[in-house]
Motif scaffolding. Sequence first.
Motif, PDB file in Angstrom:
ATOM      1  N   PHE A  88     -34.067 -23.167  12.847  1.00 12.98           N
ATOM      2  CA  PHE A  88     -34.692 -23.322  14.321  1.00 12.98           C
ATOM      3  C   PHE A  88     -35.182 -22.209  15.246  1.00 12.98           C
ATOM      4  N   VAL A  89     -34.861 -21.011  14.484  1.00  9.89           N
ATOM      5  CA  VAL A  89     -35.184 -19.856  14.996  1.00  9.89           C
ATOM      6  C   VAL A  89     -36.252 -19.238  14.286  1.00  9.89           C
ATOM      7  N   GLU A  90     -37.288 -18.955  15.188  1.00  8.23           N
ATOM      8  CA  GLU A  90     -38.678 -18.664  14.928  1.00  8.23           C
ATOM      9  C   GLU A  90     -38.556 -16.904  14.122  1.00  8.23           C
ATOM     10  N   GLY A  91     -39.061 -16.937  12.984  1.00  7.21           N
ATOM     11  CA  GLY A  91     -39.287 -15.649  12.214  1.00  7.21           C
ATOM     12  C   GLY A  91     -38.045 -15.359  11.197  1.00  7.21           C
ATOM     13  N   ALA A  92     -36.892 -16.441  11.263  1.00 13.85           N
ATOM     14  CA  ALA A  92     -35.905 -16.432  10.492  1.00 13.85           C
ATOM     15  C   ALA A  92     -36.387 -16.611   9.140  1.00 13.85           C
ATOM     16  N   ASP A  93     -37.401 -17.040   8.880  1.00 16.41           N
ATOM     17  CA  ASP A  93     -37.967 -17.393   7.426  1.00 16.41           C
ATOM     18  C   ASP A  93     -38.854 -16.438   6.731  1.00 16.41           C
ATOM     19  N   ALA A  94     -38.951 -15.299   7.632  1.00 22.97           N
ATOM     20  CA  ALA A  94     -39.867 -13.956   7.187  1.00 22.97           C
ATOM     21  C   ALA A  94     -39.511 -13.736   5.721  1.00 22.97           C
ATOM     22  N   ARG A 116     -33.388 -11.953  17.539  1.00 26.47           N
ATOM     23  CA  ARG A 116     -33.210 -12.972  16.407  1.00 26.47           C
ATOM     24  C   ARG A 116     -31.683 -12.979  16.242  1.00 26.47           C
TER      25      ARG A 116
END
Length: 429
Positions: free
Chosen positions: A321-327, A301
């Motif tokens: 647009f980056v998977e998991g960046a909103d964790a 990431r």
Amino acid sequence: MTATAHVVGAGLAGLSAALALAQAGWRVTVWEMARQAGGRCRSYEDAKLGCRIDNGNHLVLSGNRSTLAYLARAGAPDALVMAPAARFPFVDLASGERWVVHINDGPLPWWPLRASRRPAGVGLGAVLSSLPLLWADRDATIAEAVRASGPAHARFWEPMSLAVMNLPPALASARLMRATVFEAWRDGRLARPMFAAHGLGAALVDPALAALRRAGADVRFGAQVRGLRVEGGRVAGLAAAGEDIPLGPRDAVVLAVPPARLNALFPAARAPEESSSILNAHFRLAAPVAGPPLLGVTGARTQWIFVKGEVVSLTISAAGFVEGADAEEEALLALLWAETRAALGLADSLRPLAARLVHERRATFLQTPANVRRRARALTGLANLVLAGDHIATGLPATIEGAVRSGETAARLLGRPGAEAGAASGSGR
Ligand SMILES: Cc1cc2nc3c(=O)[nH]c(=O)nc-3n(C[C@H](O)[C@H](O)[C@H](O)COP(=O)(O)OP(=O)(O)OC[C@H]3O[C@@H](n4cnc5c(N)ncnc54)[C@H](O)[C@@H]3O)c2cc1C
């Protein structure tokens, strides 16, 4: 009495315009709604980390000629320290491979022909298939122009697109990327990273404020401009700080505010408001960390790591647009610290004293081909109003260089005090 230029916004575009206008003989008043200057490029004391940090890592290159001219104008030509070569070390955390993109000096960019200067696993064929970027049409995205796949996509075009355009290659304008290639990446002497040894504020903001004060400019903080009073094709007054500030017949205004604020003040600009975010994670350690000042990361990431003594900061551009960046924050910080440790080869036992996520939701406007075509021009239909900001049609991406250049251009368009906007150059750029 000399004419006054009112500059609205003390980000880098506004500071750049204000400095150039003061030098051209204008009396300058800067209106800034925040309590400090710098806008999206600022330093501040972070209570959680217990030290001064930058809101986000910023990369400036030695070919950013407007930024260097701005620093010279501010009397701080050495505020940014240049790396001795255009070398960009990378690590791929999925495979463990490491390589260095090393751009050669000189006007003939032969570096992609040498395997040792390209990303690991990127062949000559992939280099050749990137050439159409140079003649991409204005509707093309980077992905459409370069048709890269495999390592060429994952290890070159994706990191470049995220770093320069703050968007993945499938969405980002090829034309704007090409402008950056022409401005810097074609010659290593122009592509050397420049570092702010004591932070962005000390390098890019404080010298400009000091120079403005020396020139007698009036810089007001906590002073939002809420409206323009337009009469007879000119701005005749500003609604600012709870007052109506009347403008004299020779006074002028530079609006150097982000798109949504610009549209609220001057709807005719119709600036594209869609935006892309950038996430930065900052880790404070007990002792300085050894490592390159800048490390590119793929297969993770994390995209870039900046080592600044006992603070290590990493960047995730186009975070939406980056998977998991909103964790959730703590989980994301733990994951990003694990990536940082692996990338820098730090001991598993090393723990940061404190960590902080800074998510700039409107880091840049969404630089798709459609939005790039809709960028507002600097000249407006009003005789004494010009626009600046990284979203204005400079031909450059929304970067420090674009913001500073837009300020320079705004000042050039206003010319000497008393001239009509555009009379100095007759151009809208
Ligand atoms: C996290 C992050 C990382 C980045 N990384 C890089 C990088 O590596 N390299 C690079 O070149 N660029 C990078 N950028 C982009 C760069 O920071 C911006 O392009 C640049 O700072 C924009 O400057 P600006 O003056 O156009 O706008 P801003 O910085 O947004 O300044 C506008 C100012 O106007 C003020 N304002 C707004 N409305 C009003 C009003 N009505 N009245 C008074 N004041 C008002 C705001 O408070 C603000 O201070 C990054 C941006 C972010 C957020």
